[in-house]
Motif scaffolding. Sequence first.
Motif, PDB file in Angstrom:
ATOM      1  N   PHE A 176     -17.456  50.127 -90.185  1.00  0.00           N
ATOM      2  CA  PHE A 176     -17.997  50.291 -88.838  1.00  0.00           C
ATOM      3  C   PHE A 176     -16.929  49.866 -87.845  1.00  0.00           C
ATOM      4  N   THR A 177     -16.832  50.574 -86.745  1.00  0.00           N
ATOM      5  CA  THR A 177     -15.998  50.138 -85.631  1.00  0.00           C
ATOM      6  C   THR A 177     -16.908  49.484 -84.597  1.00  0.00           C
ATOM      7  N   THR A 178     -16.635  48.234 -84.248  1.00  0.00           N
ATOM      8  CA  THR A 178     -17.487  47.510 -83.298  1.00  0.00           C
ATOM      9  C   THR A 178     -16.657  46.906 -82.182  1.00  0.00           C
ATOM     10  N   CYS A 179     -17.351  46.559 -81.087  1.00  0.00           N
ATOM     11  CA  CYS A 179     -16.696  45.824 -79.997  1.00  0.00           C
ATOM     12  C   CYS A 179     -17.670  44.797 -79.447  1.00  0.00           C
ATOM     13  N   GLU A 180     -17.135  43.676 -78.991  1.00  0.00           N
ATOM     14  CA  GLU A 180     -17.970  42.619 -78.437  1.00  0.00           C
ATOM     15  C   GLU A 180     -18.553  43.038 -77.081  1.00  0.00           C
ATOM     16  N   GLN A 181     -19.753  42.571 -76.808  1.00  0.00           N
ATOM     17  CA  GLN A 181     -20.361  42.813 -75.502  1.00  0.00           C
ATOM     18  C   GLN A 181     -19.665  41.975 -74.429  1.00  0.00           C
ATOM     19  N   GLU A 182     -19.775  42.446 -73.176  1.00  0.00           N
ATOM     20  CA  GLU A 182     -19.307  41.646 -72.046  1.00  0.00           C
ATOM     21  C   GLU A 182     -20.449  40.699 -71.656  1.00  0.00           C
ATOM     22  N   HIS A 183     -20.496  39.557 -72.296  1.00  0.00           N
ATOM     23  CA  HIS A 183     -21.632  38.637 -72.168  1.00  0.00           C
ATOM     24  C   HIS A 183     -21.860  38.176 -70.732  1.00  0.00           C
ATOM     25  N   ALA A 184     -20.806  38.087 -69.936  1.00  0.00           N
ATOM     26  CA  ALA A 184     -20.947  37.625 -68.555  1.00  0.00           C
ATOM     27  C   ALA A 184     -21.733  38.617 -67.701  1.00  0.00           C
ATOM     28  N   ARG A 185     -21.841  39.873 -68.150  1.00  0.00           N
ATOM     29  CA  ARG A 185     -22.550  40.896 -67.390  1.00  0.00           C
ATOM     30  C   ARG A 185     -23.989  41.094 -67.876  1.00  0.00           C
ATOM     31  N   ALA A 186     -24.451  40.242 -68.765  1.00  0.00           N
ATOM     32  CA  ALA A 186     -25.774  40.424 -69.372  1.00  0.00           C
ATOM     33  C   ALA A 186     -26.902  40.238 -68.352  1.00  0.00           C
ATOM     34  N   THR A 187     -27.909  41.103 -68.453  1.00  0.00           N
ATOM     35  CA  THR A 187     -29.175  40.908 -67.744  1.00  0.00           C
ATOM     36  C   THR A 187     -30.288  40.967 -68.785  1.00  0.00           C
ATOM     37  N   TYR A 188     -31.488  40.541 -68.388  1.00  0.00           N
ATOM     38  CA  TYR A 188     -32.558  40.370 -69.372  1.00  0.00           C
ATOM     39  C   TYR A 188     -33.865  40.987 -68.884  1.00  0.00           C
ATOM     40  N   SER A 189     -34.653  41.445 -69.841  1.00  0.00           N
ATOM     41  CA  SER A 189     -35.953  42.057 -69.570  1.00  0.00           C
ATOM     42  C   SER A 189     -37.036  41.225 -70.254  1.00  0.00           C
ATOM     43  N   LEU A 190     -37.963  40.685 -69.456  1.00  0.00           N
ATOM     44  CA  LEU A 190     -39.005  39.804 -69.980  1.00  0.00           C
ATOM     45  C   LEU A 190     -40.084  40.574 -70.738  1.00  0.00           C
ATOM     46  N   TRP A 191     -40.755  39.881 -71.656  1.00  0.00           N
ATOM     47  CA  TRP A 191     -41.918  40.455 -72.341  1.00  0.00           C
ATOM     48  C   TRP A 191     -43.033  40.709 -71.329  1.00  0.00           C
ATOM     49  N   ARG A 192     -43.919  41.623 -71.679  1.00  0.00           N
ATOM     50  CA  ARG A 192     -45.006  42.010 -70.785  1.00  0.00           C
ATOM     51  C   ARG A 192     -46.337  41.718 -71.447  1.00  0.00           C
ATOM     52  N   ASN A 193     -47.332  41.316 -70.622  1.00  0.00           N
ATOM     53  CA  ASN A 193     -48.685  41.101 -71.140  1.00  0.00           C
ATOM     54  C   ASN A 193     -49.686  41.895 -70.303  1.00  0.00           C
ATOM     55  N   ASP A 194     -50.982  41.678 -70.542  1.00  0.00           N
ATOM     56  CA  ASP A 194     -52.021  42.471 -69.880  1.00  0.00           C
ATOM     57  C   ASP A 194     -51.927  42.404 -68.353  1.00  0.00           C
ATOM     58  N   ALA A 195     -51.559  41.235 -67.831  1.00  0.00           N
ATOM     59  CA  ALA A 195     -51.496  41.078 -66.378  1.00  0.00           C
ATOM     60  C   ALA A 195     -50.436  41.986 -65.755  1.00  0.00           C
ATOM     61  N   ASP A 196     -49.412  42.348 -66.531  1.00  0.00           N
ATOM     62  CA  ASP A 196     -48.328  43.180 -66.009  1.00  0.00           C
ATOM     63  C   ASP A 196     -48.722  44.646 -65.861  1.00  0.00           C
ATOM     64  N   TYR A 197     -49.905  45.006 -66.354  1.00  0.00           N
ATOM     65  CA  TYR A 197     -50.393  46.376 -66.195  1.00  0.00           C
ATOM     66  C   TYR A 197     -51.206  46.545 -64.911  1.00  0.00           C
ATOM     67  N   LEU A 198     -51.469  45.445 -64.207  1.00  0.00           N
ATOM     68  CA  LEU A 198     -52.283  45.490 -62.995  1.00  0.00           C
ATOM     69  C   LEU A 198     -51.434  45.975 -61.809  1.00  0.00           C
ATOM     70  N   ILE A 199     -51.910  46.996 -61.128  1.00  0.00           N
ATOM     71  CA  ILE A 199     -51.180  47.557 -59.995  1.00  0.00           C
ATOM     72  C   ILE A 199     -51.215  46.595 -58.809  1.00  0.00           C
ATOM     73  N   ASP A 200     -50.053  46.370 -58.214  1.00  0.00           N
ATOM     74  CA  ASP A 200     -49.933  45.559 -57.003  1.00  0.00           C
ATOM     75  C   ASP A 200     -49.853  46.523 -55.821  1.00  0.00           C
ATOM     76  N   TRP A 201     -50.963  46.673 -55.104  1.00  0.00           N
ATOM     77  CA  TRP A 201     -51.034  47.665 -54.030  1.00  0.00           C
ATOM     78  C   TRP A 201     -50.188  47.289 -52.818  1.00  0.00           C
ATOM     79  N   SER A 202     -49.659  46.059 -52.782  1.00  0.00           N
ATOM     80  CA  SER A 202     -48.801  45.663 -51.663  1.00  0.00           C
ATOM     81  C   SER A 202     -47.394  46.237 -51.795  1.00  0.00           C
ATOM     82  N   LYS A 203     -47.066  46.798 -52.959  1.00  0.00           N
ATOM     83  CA  LYS A 203     -45.765  47.423 -53.145  1.00  0.00           C
ATOM     84  C   LYS A 203     -45.736  48.790 -52.459  1.00  0.00           C
ATOM     85  N   THR A 204     -44.558  49.386 -52.388  1.00  0.00           N
ATOM     86  CA  THR A 204     -44.443  50.698 -51.758  1.00  0.00           C
ATOM     87  C   THR A 204     -45.083  51.759 -52.653  1.00  0.00           C
TER      88      THR A 204
END
Length: 297
Positions: A176-204
């Motif tokens: 396999f040919t591999t390369c290391e990630q640019e760790h300093a540029r990492a961003t993250y995506s949080l887990w989601r639960n039931d509350a995250d499916y609720l629409i926030d009508w104050s958004k656009t």
Amino acid sequence: MITADRKVIVCAAGLKGANFVRGLVNHEIRLDRIYAYKQPDDHSDSFFSIKQLAETMQIEFRESRKPEFSSSDLIFIIGWQYMFATITPFSVVFHDSLLPKYRGFAPTVTALLKGDTQIGVTALTPTPGVDEGPIIGQLAVQIAYPIKIKTALDLQSDLMISLATQIHRQWSEGFFTTCEQEHARATYSLWRNDADYLIDWSKTASEIVRAIDALGYPYSGARTTANGETLIIESASEVDDLNFEIRQPGKIWTLDGGRPLVVCGSGLLRLEDCRTLNGARYDFRRTRIKLGESQLK
């Protein structure tokens, strides 16, 4: 070159896993064994799709969260939610983002919520850190809005299959040919639960449309409440806004052919398709309703 004792093993779960297995079979990559398990929140019945495909193609199938393999086997891991006891030199995890962006959970949902115009997939070597391993390969695709989550996942599945065929070729040559990630540029995506499916009508209005499309099938669907009843909003579209002197998001302004026009933080939305939790169509018959006013059931 590939010898008789080296196997191609797929550990697959969810809609992405089912699409992946089907794609490899269509590309005539010989699979020796498939592992899968049932996910309680999977509305696509992917486990049974994977099992049926394995039986049809006479591929060994095992229902297990603890796969077994040798160090020389090629292991494709897609949609899997459990840690592996052993990592081999040819273990490949597929992550549906262009790492190091969106390490973590439901990255495609996060990308659509943010309005990204490019999504992609990464094949990486698994490590103890969350999606931190060396990158084996990446592919990207441009998207335009509106776009449903299933469409985005299907596009990513195609990219994963293309990437897998490239990796299979490397494995057949023993490296396999591999390369290391640019760790300093990492961003993250949080887990989601039931509350995250609720629409926030104050958004656009545009943000809410993206949320409705991003949280639909195979996920549980964006939801709100009307008169104490929980509703799933399958689809909505933006309409011309009005200049309300006092803006109160969530209130229905009027009905357009039975479809409510809802005031958002900015903009107006027409709810095109609303369903009850049992899947029945919900028709609004009056306007004096404020959506999301009560707790979800």
